[in-house]
Structures are given as structure tokens and as C-alpha cells.
Scaffold this motif. Structure first.
Motif, PDB file in Angstrom:
ATOM      1  N   LEU A  33       0.688  -1.402  -0.093  1.00 35.73           N
ATOM      2  CA  LEU A  33       0.041   0.078   0.316  1.00 35.73           C
ATOM      3  C   LEU A  33       0.745   1.119  -0.384  1.00 35.73           C
ATOM      4  O   LEU A  33       0.458   2.323  -0.814  1.00 35.73           O
ATOM      5  CB  LEU A  33      -1.081  -0.133   1.083  1.00 35.73           C
ATOM      6  N   TRP A  34       2.105   1.369   0.751  1.00 35.88           N
ATOM      7  CA  TRP A  34       3.037   2.234   0.924  1.00 35.88           C
ATOM      8  C   TRP A  34       3.739   2.858   0.105  1.00 35.88           C
ATOM      9  O   TRP A  34       3.256   3.618  -1.037  1.00 35.88           O
ATOM     10  CB  TRP A  34       3.640   2.310   1.966  1.00 35.88           C
ATOM     11  N   VAL A  35       4.097   1.580  -0.916  1.00 31.72           N
ATOM     12  CA  VAL A  35       4.976   1.617  -2.052  1.00 31.72           C
ATOM     13  C   VAL A  35       3.964   2.372  -3.545  1.00 31.72           C
ATOM     14  O   VAL A  35       4.666   2.968  -3.843  1.00 31.72           O
ATOM     15  CB  VAL A  35       5.641   0.798  -2.897  1.00 31.72           C
ATOM     16  N   GLY A  36       2.912   1.789  -3.449  1.00 33.60           N
ATOM     17  CA  GLY A  36       1.548   1.916  -4.789  1.00 33.60           C
ATOM     18  C   GLY A  36       1.189   2.907  -4.491  1.00 33.60           C
ATOM     19  O   GLY A  36       1.493   4.037  -5.380  1.00 33.60           O
ATOM     20  N   SER A  37       1.072   3.245  -3.359  1.00 31.21           N
ATOM     21  CA  SER A  37       0.455   5.277  -2.967  1.00 31.21           C
ATOM     22  C   SER A  37       1.479   6.074  -3.449  1.00 31.21           C
ATOM     23  O   SER A  37       1.483   7.217  -3.789  1.00 31.21           O
ATOM     24  CB  SER A  37       0.156   5.367  -1.357  1.00 31.21           C
ATOM     25  N   TYR A  38       2.623   5.943  -2.826  1.00 27.22           N
ATOM     26  CA  TYR A  38       3.942   6.678  -2.771  1.00 27.22           C
ATOM     27  C   TYR A  38       4.198   6.518  -4.899  1.00 27.22           C
ATOM     28  O   TYR A  38       4.439   7.720  -5.269  1.00 27.22           O
ATOM     29  CB  TYR A  38       5.255   6.188  -2.620  1.00 27.22           C
ATOM     30  N   LYS A  39       3.899   5.758  -5.128  1.00 28.87           N
ATOM     31  CA  LYS A  39       3.849   5.897  -7.034  1.00 28.87           C
ATOM     32  C   LYS A  39       3.400   6.712  -7.774  1.00 28.87           C
ATOM     33  O   LYS A  39       3.935   7.625  -8.437  1.00 28.87           O
ATOM     34  CB  LYS A  39       4.673   4.100  -7.837  1.00 28.87           C
ATOM     35  N   VAL A  40       2.336   6.446  -7.230  1.00 29.35           N
ATOM     36  CA  VAL A  40       1.088   6.941  -7.341  1.00 29.35           C
ATOM     37  C   VAL A  40       0.914   9.091  -7.624  1.00 29.35           C
ATOM     38  O   VAL A  40       0.762   9.504  -8.427  1.00 29.35           O
ATOM     39  CB  VAL A  40      -0.337   7.042  -7.416  1.00 29.35           C
ATOM     40  N   GLY A  62       7.248  19.023  -0.129  1.00 29.77           N
ATOM     41  CA  GLY A  62       7.228  18.278  -0.896  1.00 29.77           C
ATOM     42  C   GLY A  62       7.432  16.922  -0.473  1.00 29.77           C
ATOM     43  O   GLY A  62       6.571  16.237  -0.958  1.00 29.77           O
ATOM     44  N   ALA A  63       8.972  16.466  -0.779  1.00 30.87           N
ATOM     45  CA  ALA A  63       9.172  15.070  -1.118  1.00 30.87           C
ATOM     46  C   ALA A  63       8.861  14.534   0.403  1.00 30.87           C
ATOM     47  O   ALA A  63       8.809  12.741  -0.082  1.00 30.87           O
ATOM     48  CB  ALA A  63      10.565  15.486  -1.634  1.00 30.87           C
ATOM     49  N   VAL A  64       9.116  14.978   1.400  1.00 30.33           N
ATOM     50  CA  VAL A  64       8.956  14.471   2.528  1.00 30.33           C
ATOM     51  C   VAL A  64       7.657  13.852   2.634  1.00 30.33           C
ATOM     52  O   VAL A  64       6.908  12.884   3.066  1.00 30.33           O
ATOM     53  CB  VAL A  64       9.650  15.580   3.997  1.00 30.33           C
ATOM     54  N   LEU A  65       6.363  15.356   2.381  1.00 29.09           N
ATOM     55  CA  LEU A  65       5.073  14.706   2.414  1.00 29.09           C
ATOM     56  C   LEU A  65       4.884  13.600   1.396  1.00 29.09           C
ATOM     57  O   LEU A  65       3.810  12.654   2.357  1.00 29.09           O
ATOM     58  CB  LEU A  65       4.438  16.400   2.528  1.00 29.09           C
ATOM     59  N   ALA A  66       5.093  13.856   0.630  1.00 29.43           N
ATOM     60  CA  ALA A  66       4.376  12.582  -0.689  1.00 29.43           C
ATOM     61  C   ALA A  66       5.366  11.037   0.111  1.00 29.43           C
ATOM     62  O   ALA A  66       4.579  10.554  -0.338  1.00 29.43           O
ATOM     63  CB  ALA A  66       4.796  12.857  -1.864  1.00 29.43           C
ATOM     64  N   ALA A  67       6.633  11.323  -0.169  1.00 30.02           N
ATOM     65  CA  ALA A  67       7.134  10.118   0.459  1.00 30.02           C
ATOM     66  C   ALA A  67       6.727   9.744   1.791  1.00 30.02           C
ATOM     67  O   ALA A  67       6.294   7.790   2.444  1.00 30.02           O
ATOM     68  CB  ALA A  67       8.728  10.435   0.951  1.00 30.02           C
ATOM     69  N   VAL A  68       6.278  10.193   2.863  1.00 25.88           N
ATOM     70  CA  VAL A  68       6.284   9.598   4.183  1.00 25.88           C
ATOM     71  C   VAL A  68       4.406   9.571   4.794  1.00 25.88           C
ATOM     72  O   VAL A  68       4.166   8.599   5.373  1.00 25.88           O
ATOM     73  CB  VAL A  68       6.589  10.218   5.651  1.00 25.88           C
ATOM     74  N   THR A  69       3.527  10.610   4.570  1.00 25.12           N
ATOM     75  CA  THR A  69       2.198  10.107   4.535  1.00 25.12           C
ATOM     76  C   THR A  69       1.527   9.382   4.088  1.00 25.12           C
ATOM     77  O   THR A  69       0.764   9.010   5.719  1.00 25.12           O
ATOM     78  CB  THR A  69       1.874  11.435   4.162  1.00 25.12           C
ATOM     79  N   PRO A  70       1.930   9.234   2.971  1.00 24.15           N
ATOM     80  CA  PRO A  70       1.328   7.387   2.905  1.00 24.15           C
ATOM     81  C   PRO A  70       1.270   6.236   3.696  1.00 24.15           C
ATOM     82  O   PRO A  70       0.348   6.096   3.845  1.00 24.15           O
ATOM     83  CB  PRO A  70       1.794   7.188   1.158  1.00 24.15           C
ATOM     84  N   PHE A  71       2.596   6.607   4.250  1.00 25.99           N
ATOM     85  CA  PHE A  71       2.801   5.141   5.364  1.00 25.99           C
ATOM     86  C   PHE A  71       1.578   5.546   6.552  1.00 25.99           C
ATOM     87  O   PHE A  71       1.107   3.780   7.030  1.00 25.99           O
ATOM     88  CB  PHE A  71       3.750   5.251   6.601  1.00 25.99           C
TER      89      PHE A  71
END
Length: 140
Positions: A33-40, A62-71
């Protein structure tokens, strides 16, 4: 009884080896889920900011928000999926249901309901923050 004491009490009652299946089921679901949502989110970012992606310009808020919040959004959903996957195994379901009998609030249905309540809060918030991060420029 505080949270730590309650957690220790719950841990002591878990005797079945079937409990060990929960960890890989949840971790596998979480990673997917985390990797999939990050790729999107990375694809969204690359669409809005051509030439930028996490591998090239993955620095900044921006990069931190896009990478961390999906977790954080993926965590309760992964727990729901992991619980369900283990519940699909009849011997595991029987053993875990027996363990939960003296503690009705820890049954499969109640656990899933509590996780859904958590997901209703975390998923939209993490999705909104992830999208915000994906829309922001990422600097190298």
C-alpha cells in the motif's frame, strides 16, 4: 490501568502461534500500500512538474510529505487487510476467536471496526498531505 499495562495484559493472553501470522500479513500489506500510493503521488508530481521525480530531485518539504504521509494512511488499512488474511485461515480463525472470547472487545469484528474508525481519520488526512506534497516543487 494505563495503556502500557493494558498492552502487556493483552500480550500475555496471546498464546496461539497463529498470532505470528499477523505480522508478515500486515507488513506485506503495508509495504504494498505504501509503495503503491507513493508511486501514484510521484507520478502526479512528475505530471505537474515535468523532469522532477523523487530519484532526481527528492528533497524539500513536498518530497517528505509525498514519501512519508502515505505510510500513516496505509497503516490502518494494512492492519485491516492483515487481520482479514489471517482470518481466512480456518484453524487460525478458530484459535484467535477462542483467545478473544474472554475479551469481547478484541474479537475480529470489533478489531476491524476500531481499525476502520482509525482509517476514516488517517487515510483522508494522509492522502491530502501526500497530494499537497506531490503538488509542491521538489528541490535537489
Amino acid at each position: 490501568m494505563d495503556y502500557i499495562e493494558k498492552a502487556r495484559f493483552r500480550a500475555k493472553r496471546r498464546k496461539s502461534a497463529w498470532n505470528l501470522l499477523l505480522l508478515p500479513a500486515i507488513i506485506t500489506s503495508l509495504c504494498a500500500l505504501w509503495v503503491g500510493s507513493y508511486k501514484v503521488l510521484n507520478t502526479l508530481h512528475s505530471t505537474v512538474h515535468p523532469g522532477q521525480n523523487f530519484g532526481i530531485t527528492g528533497k524539500g518539504l513536498g518530497a517528505v510529505l509525498a514519501a512519508v504521509t502515505p505510510f500513516f494512511g496505509a497503516l490502518p488499512v494494512a492492519m485491516i487487510i492483515g487481520n482479514f488474511l489471517v482470518w481466512l485461515i480456518p484453524p487460525a480463525r478458530k484459535a484467535l476467536d477462542e483467545e478473544a472470547k474472554p475479551f469481547p472487545s478484541t474479537s475480529f469484528i470489533n478489531a476491524q471496526k476500531q481499525l476502520l474508525k482509525l482509517a476514516y481519520v488517517l487515510v483522508p488526512v494522509s492522502l491530502a498531505l501526500g497530494i499537497l506534497g506531490a503538488l509542491m516543487p521538489w528541490y535537489s
